[in-house]
Design an enzyme around this catalytic site. Structure first.
Site, PDB file in Angstrom:
ATOM      1  CG  ASN A 159      -0.246  -0.343   2.485  1.00 37.67           C
ATOM      2  OD1 ASN A 159       0.297  -1.436   2.627  1.00 37.67           O
ATOM      3  ND2 ASN A 159      -0.233   0.575   3.424  1.00 37.67           N
ATOM      4  CD  GLN A 183      -4.216   0.032  -1.119  1.00 37.29           C
ATOM      5  OE1 GLN A 183      -4.682   0.480  -2.166  1.00 37.29           O
ATOM      6  NE2 GLN A 183      -4.335   0.669   0.036  1.00 37.29           N
ATOM      7  CG  HIS A 198     -12.537   2.156   2.740  1.00 34.15           C
ATOM      8  ND1 HIS A 198     -11.489   3.036   2.777  1.00 34.15           N
ATOM      9  CD2 HIS A 198     -12.191   1.126   3.540  1.00 34.15           C
ATOM     10  CE1 HIS A 198     -10.542   2.559   3.589  1.00 34.15           C
ATOM     11  NE2 HIS A 198     -10.948   1.399   4.063  1.00 34.15           N
ATOM     12  CB  CYS A 257      -3.287   2.264   9.023  1.00 36.73           C
ATOM     13  SG  CYS A 257      -4.841   2.080   8.210  1.00 36.73           S
TER      14      CYS A 257
END
Ligand code: PLP
Length: 388
Positions: free
Chosen positions: A163, A191, A213, A338
């Site tokens: 990611n 991803q 999302h 994150c």
């Protein structure tokens, strides 16, 4: 004070270039979700009336779309609330379910924190975890991987694409090796699903996670793929309760979000080639323009195995976070959403043994379905002016 370029009328500021963190919900997805907030608000577990039947039908339509986009059987898809939950369910569930067979897990040092934190938790609970290194372009060495397999290895958890750098891992080969050793292979495909053509059934992937999302669906819905009843029986559920999702994940279904997830999968599958072509063009434009107007830019990650929409670059002589703070017209990120609250720099770039200054100056640009050439050109201009 830093002044923005004058954007043309067609550009709305700020410009969003952080599609790896999350994507806007496609309006076609929203349209499908609306009725399930109001008119069709039933509980998908209500068996005795049409409100429940309508909700259940919506969940099953979505399940079928989520199964199709990764080419697996509908009965192998389970809904959760996030990829983080799917990852926890898979890794902890398999570890505890198979602990009588062994206690060794193989993962990589560049996984998302959802995988890393789960593995650290398991290490405190009697499991042994090997964290595979990556080379300087962020990819894995399969020989090193093979040499870490032990008689006690019960799970291989390797992400499909990273990611932060967008580097795509050789999951077909990893799946083959896992299959030859009869070890369960889990991949975090958060991803990649919706961005690349993914076919879990031909990849020896037994278990996987992906999330709405990240593909123009809503937050609050994700999938856990578990291949076959044998593996499912070996997974200890994380959440106990009403027995929804065949006891894999109890809790009332978030029907609007699940419906939106299904529609997002359907659209992504239909428009994948166009999305990929467009974002690869924009990503290449970003890198070409940046490197031509700013000296010392370094592109991080393996150039011939990368997601089409992600670019991780290190700017010279500036701290990424400070750079982003100064460009308040563009939404970029220094690392994954994150871990961007943590200090010390990207664990992914550290694993790639990048220099301290490259790690400090690193920025991730990720574009998407709604990005435009004009936005990219404007963003490059802003980067250049910020550095002056
Ligand atoms: N795995 C990867 C590779 C991610 O990029 C993310 C989110 O950024 C996650 C897992 C967590 O996904 P979610 O936000 O659905 O929990």
């Amino acid at each position: 004070m830093f002044m923005a370029n004058n954007p043309s009328d067609s550009i709305k500021l700020p410009i969003y270039l952080d599609y790896c963190a999350t994507t806007p919900v496609d309006t076609r997805v929203l349209d499908k979700m609306y009725p399930y907030f109001s008119r069709k608000f039933g509980n998908a577990s209500s068996r005795d009336h049409s409100f429940g039947w309508d909700a259940q039908e919506a969940v099953e339509i979505a399940r079928s779309a989520a199964a199709q986009i990764v080419n697996v059987s509908t009965s192998d898809i389970f809904f959760t609330a996030s990829a983080t939950e799917s990852i926890n369910s898979a890794i902890k569930g398999i570890a505890f379910g198979l602990k009588n067979k062994g206690n060794h897990i193989i993962t990589t040092s560049v996984e998302h924190s959802a995988v890393l934190q789960t593995c650290w938790f398991l290490e405190q609970n009697g499991f042994e975890v090997t964290y595979l290194p990556v080379n300087d372009d962020g990819n894995l060495d399969l020989e090193v991987f093979k040499n870490t397999i032990r008689d006690t290895t019960i799970l291989i958890a390797v992400m499909h694409a990273n990611n932060e750098t967008g580097v795509i891992f050789p999951i077909a080969e990893i799946g083959r090796i896992a299959h030859d050793h009869a070890i369960t292979f889990f991949t975090d495909a958060t991803q990649t699903v919706g961005k690349l053509a993914v076919d879990f059934s031909s990849l020896n992937v037994r278990c996987a996670a992906f999330s709405a999302h990240k593909m123009y669906g809503p937050k609050g819905a994700a999938a856990l793929y578990i291949n076959g009843i044998d593996l499912r029986k070996n997974i200890v559920p994380l959440i106990h309760g009403g027995g929804q999702e065949q006891n894999i994940r109890s809790g009332t279904h978030n029907v609007p979000a699940i419906m939106g997830f299904g529609e997002a999968c359907r659209i992504a599958q239909m428009e994948m080639d166009a999305d990929r072509e467009k974002t690869a063009f924009l990503r290449d434009l970003w890198e070409r323009e940046l490197t031509s107007c700013i000296t010392g830019i370094q592109i991080n990650g393996c150039l011939n195995a990368r997601l089409p929409h992600v670019s991780n670059v290190s700017f010279p002589d500036i701290e990424g976070r400070e750079f982003i703070r100064r460009i308040n017209t563009i939404a970029l990120s220094t690392s994954s959403a994150c871990s961007s609250g943590t200090s010390g720099g990207s664990h992914v770039l550290k694993a790639m043994e990048k220099s301290d200054s490259s790690i400090r100056g690193a920025i991730r640009m990720s574009c998407g379905r709604f990005s435009t050439e004009e936005e990219i050109r404007f963003a490059v201009g802003e980067c250049k002016r910020t550095l002056q």
